[in-house]
Design a protein around this motif. Structure first.
Motif, PDB file in Angstrom:
ATOM      1  N   ASP A 217      23.787  29.508  53.531  1.00  0.00           N
ATOM      2  CA  ASP A 217      23.807  30.125  51.960  1.00  0.00           C
ATOM      3  C   ASP A 217      23.170  28.911  51.303  1.00  0.00           C
ATOM      4  O   ASP A 217      23.619  28.050  50.579  1.00  0.00           O
ATOM      5  CB  ASP A 217      25.332  30.301  51.641  1.00  0.00           C
ATOM      6  N   VAL A 218      21.876  29.021  51.323  1.00  0.00           N
ATOM      7  CA  VAL A 218      20.996  27.846  50.649  1.00  0.00           C
ATOM      8  C   VAL A 218      21.072  28.063  49.321  1.00  0.00           C
ATOM      9  O   VAL A 218      21.118  26.963  48.607  1.00  0.00           O
ATOM     10  CB  VAL A 218      19.685  27.867  51.260  1.00  0.00           C
ATOM     11  N   GLU A 219      21.293  29.192  48.676  1.00  0.00           N
ATOM     12  CA  GLU A 219      21.133  29.385  47.032  1.00  0.00           C
ATOM     13  C   GLU A 219      22.419  28.740  46.565  1.00  0.00           C
ATOM     14  O   GLU A 219      22.577  28.209  45.650  1.00  0.00           O
ATOM     15  CB  GLU A 219      21.304  30.989  46.764  1.00  0.00           C
ATOM     16  N   ALA A 220      23.637  28.814  47.385  1.00  0.00           N
ATOM     17  CA  ALA A 220      24.829  28.313  46.961  1.00  0.00           C
ATOM     18  C   ALA A 220      24.730  26.737  47.006  1.00  0.00           C
ATOM     19  O   ALA A 220      25.361  26.069  45.978  1.00  0.00           O
ATOM     20  CB  ALA A 220      26.028  28.672  47.647  1.00  0.00           C
ATOM     21  N   ALA A 221      24.188  26.449  47.806  1.00  0.00           N
ATOM     22  CA  ALA A 221      23.809  24.848  48.234  1.00  0.00           C
ATOM     23  C   ALA A 221      23.266  24.273  46.991  1.00  0.00           C
ATOM     24  O   ALA A 221      23.563  23.165  46.422  1.00  0.00           O
ATOM     25  CB  ALA A 221      23.405  24.801  49.480  1.00  0.00           C
ATOM     26  N   VAL A 222      22.123  24.938  46.394  1.00  0.00           N
ATOM     27  CA  VAL A 222      21.384  24.390  45.469  1.00  0.00           C
ATOM     28  C   VAL A 222      22.084  24.383  44.225  1.00  0.00           C
ATOM     29  O   VAL A 222      22.242  23.256  43.350  1.00  0.00           O
ATOM     30  CB  VAL A 222      20.356  25.533  45.118  1.00  0.00           C
ATOM     31  N   GLU A 223      22.701  25.114  44.034  1.00  0.00           N
ATOM     32  CA  GLU A 223      24.060  25.135  42.908  1.00  0.00           C
ATOM     33  C   GLU A 223      25.325  24.049  42.931  1.00  0.00           C
ATOM     34  O   GLU A 223      25.297  23.194  41.997  1.00  0.00           O
ATOM     35  CB  GLU A 223      24.868  26.470  42.686  1.00  0.00           C
ATOM     36  N   HIS A 224      25.652  23.689  44.212  1.00  0.00           N
ATOM     37  CA  HIS A 224      26.442  22.339  44.340  1.00  0.00           C
ATOM     38  C   HIS A 224      25.624  21.063  44.151  1.00  0.00           C
ATOM     39  O   HIS A 224      26.109  20.339  43.404  1.00  0.00           O
ATOM     40  CB  HIS A 224      26.958  22.500  45.641  1.00  0.00           C
ATOM     41  N   PHE A 225      24.396  21.131  44.657  1.00  0.00           N
ATOM     42  CA  PHE A 225      23.473  19.778  44.448  1.00  0.00           C
ATOM     43  C   PHE A 225      23.172  19.750  42.870  1.00  0.00           C
ATOM     44  O   PHE A 225      23.234  18.510  42.414  1.00  0.00           O
ATOM     45  CB  PHE A 225      22.362  19.948  45.107  1.00  0.00           C
ATOM     46  N   GLU A 226      22.807  20.665  42.346  1.00  0.00           N
ATOM     47  CA  GLU A 226      22.841  20.563  40.948  1.00  0.00           C
ATOM     48  C   GLU A 226      23.985  20.019  40.084  1.00  0.00           C
ATOM     49  O   GLU A 226      23.870  19.205  39.122  1.00  0.00           O
ATOM     50  CB  GLU A 226      22.065  21.866  40.187  1.00  0.00           C
ATOM     51  N   ARG A 227      25.261  20.415  40.441  1.00  0.00           N
ATOM     52  CA  ARG A 227      26.487  19.963  40.000  1.00  0.00           C
ATOM     53  C   ARG A 227      26.566  18.639  40.054  1.00  0.00           C
ATOM     54  O   ARG A 227      27.194  17.908  39.517  1.00  0.00           O
ATOM     55  CB  ARG A 227      27.525  21.014  40.439  1.00  0.00           C
ATOM     56  N   ALA A 228      26.240  18.350  41.502  1.00  0.00           N
ATOM     57  CA  ALA A 228      26.428  16.864  41.657  1.00  0.00           C
ATOM     58  C   ALA A 228      25.659  16.045  41.036  1.00  0.00           C
ATOM     59  O   ALA A 228      25.897  15.030  40.561  1.00  0.00           O
ATOM     60  CB  ALA A 228      26.328  16.577  43.314  1.00  0.00           C
ATOM     61  N   ILE A 229      24.184  16.312  40.853  1.00  0.00           N
ATOM     62  CA  ILE A 229      23.149  15.750  39.985  1.00  0.00           C
ATOM     63  C   ILE A 229      23.764  15.289  38.567  1.00  0.00           C
ATOM     64  O   ILE A 229      23.889  14.380  37.676  1.00  0.00           O
ATOM     65  CB  ILE A 229      21.859  16.503  39.999  1.00  0.00           C
TER      66      ILE A 229
END
Length: 459
Positions: A217-229
């Motif tokens: 689920d790479v789309e969900a991963a993008v959301e998590h990484f953006e939140r981490a940033i």
């Protein structure tokens, strides 16, 4: 700017913070002085040698403190303070006991023998409860400590009260271990737990992104990484030079999140967005090499051969897997000699990666070096998926021919033999095998041997 205010019969050092949505200023209490003896200690008139000014600046590096004004404000309000205050009961024991009782009450009522809902609840939190069980055992096993200069506190418990609500150091090591082992269920459960427990656990969002990415689920991963940033940027200390970013724990989550986001966007073929992240990595963090390594793969996937080759050739001394990127780009440019030299160099450095990139079946890796080589090959296939999907049969045949020549096969056998001798000679302080390995893995050697390999490919 921090300032002093009355807080009942106590004195608070506070900081005004504007709410980004309402634009109203809200007071954040940084520290509370609870008694006259403590105020005397803050003003430097006590018997101890603890420095609250230094401790507060370390705890809140982003806030300015005018200590002349703060001390004057404390002096003016001294009469409001009581002569004594129960520091241990009020500031240390009270909160611990409150939370301990709350957890005991919840766990006591969750009896799976009486209620099926309790069984569901405990199963749902099994990983978190197992972690707590192990943590309790560990803490109790080392609690018989004597006070010393490293574990002490003053009579007002300043160290305890100014302790940030950040994850303990062992969490960092444990989560990295779970990530390396691929234990996704435990990694996800504990990441969510620590995000809820600790104020600034930006790493938790990175790990949730890693879990989502590995599950597809790479789309969900993008959301998590953006939140981490977003969260990681708030952890930056003041006045820190870019060259020190990676060495500081406070800045590392932000940089790791940027790298992870660039990789995820690349996996989704959102190359323009990934390149924008690379630009930010370089501009904001000085993370030039990491930004360039993503660009090399992205440019190859986009068909920008010259840029891909230039980036890969610059990075090959740091990350030898980029020799394959340089080889692929060189062949697409029509430079067969360059492609041969770079592919040979990659093969002698990381032989399994080359086999994996060409889709060949290989044996299970043995030992840490082969495992690393294998993992790099798997990662490279993922990073270069768009390019590899379009790689022509003739190009694949060209690179396979390089691997199959007698010279290449003989050199790969020698690499294995030299690696074994290197381990044996290291114990005796001999470096013949080491020197030969360095020669085999040099770019100059690949250029030198390329003529012989080329001749064998023409037969």
């Amino acid at each position: 700017m921090a300032y002093v205010r009355n807080h009942g019969n106590q004195i608070a050092i506070v900081h005004g913070e504007r709410d980004p949505e309402t634009r109203k200023v809200q007071q954040q209490v940084l520290f509370t002085i609870c008694s006259r003896p403590e105020a005397q200690e803050v003003l430097g008139r006590g018997a101890g040698n603890w420095r609250l000014d230094y401790m507060l600046e370390q705890r809140y590096p982003q806030i300015r403190f005018d200590w002349d004004r703060i001390r004057a404000g404390i002096e003016e309000r001294m009469d409001t303070l009581p002569d004594i205050y129960p520091y241990r009961a009020g500031e240390v024991l009270g909160q611990f006991r409150h939370d301990l009782c709350a957890f005991t009450r919840q766990l006591g009522h969750a009896d799976p023998q009486c209620m099926y809902s309790a069984s569901e609840l405990l199963r749902e939190h099994r990983i978190e409860l197992e972690y707590l069980r192990d943590l309790i055992d560990w803490r109790l096993s080392v609690c018989d400590q004597e006070p010393d200069q490293f574990n002490g506190d003053n009579a007002f418990y300043w160290r305890r009260r100014l302790q940030p609500n950040d994850e303990p150091p062992e969490v960092i090591e444990m989560m990295a271990k779970l990530d390396a082992e691929g234990d996704l269920d435990r990694l996800e459960a504990l990441a969510r737990l620590f995000i809820d427990c600790y104020d600034n656990y930006a790493e938790g969002h990175i790990y949730l992104g890693v879990v989502a990415q590995r599950r597809g689920d790479v789309e969900a991963a993008v959301e998590h990484f953006e939140r981490a940033i977003e969260q990681g940027r708030k952890l930056f200390p003041k006045r820190l030079a870019k060259q020190h970013y990676w060495s500081k724990h406070e800045t590392r989550p932000y940089m790791r999140a940027m790298r992870s986001l660039a990789g995820a966007l690349q996996q989704l073929s959102r190359y323009d967005e990934a390149l924008e992240i690379c630009e930010r990595m370089e501009r904001e963090c000085g993370d030039v090499d990491a930004a360039e390594t993503f660009r090399a793969d992205i440019y190859l996937n986009m068909g920008r051969w010259s840029e891909a080759r230039k980036a890969a050739e610059r990075l090959v001394e740091i990350w030898p897997e980029h020799a394959y990127v340089a080889a692929f780009a060189a062949l697409e440019q029509g430079d067969r000699d360059g492609a041969l030299q770079w592919f040979l160099h990659g093969t002698l450095m990381l032989p399994r990666t080359g086999q994996i990139l060409l889709g060949r079946r290989i044996s299970r890796p043995q030992g840490s070096d082969e495992v690393r080589d294998h993992n790099l090959g798997v990662a490279a296939v993922e990073s270069l998926a768009d390019f590899l999907a379009k790689l022509s049969r003739s190009s694949r045949a060209f690179f396979k021919a390089i691997l199959d020549t007698p010279t290449t096969q003989a050199l790969l056998t020698e690499v294995d033999e030299v690696a074994q001798r290197w381990e044996e000679e290291r114990r005796r302080g001999v470096r013949d095998a080491y020197d030969r390995m360095q020669e085999l893995r040099s770019v100059a050697f690949s250029r030198e041997i390329a003529t012989q390999v080329r001749a064998e490919m023409r037969r």
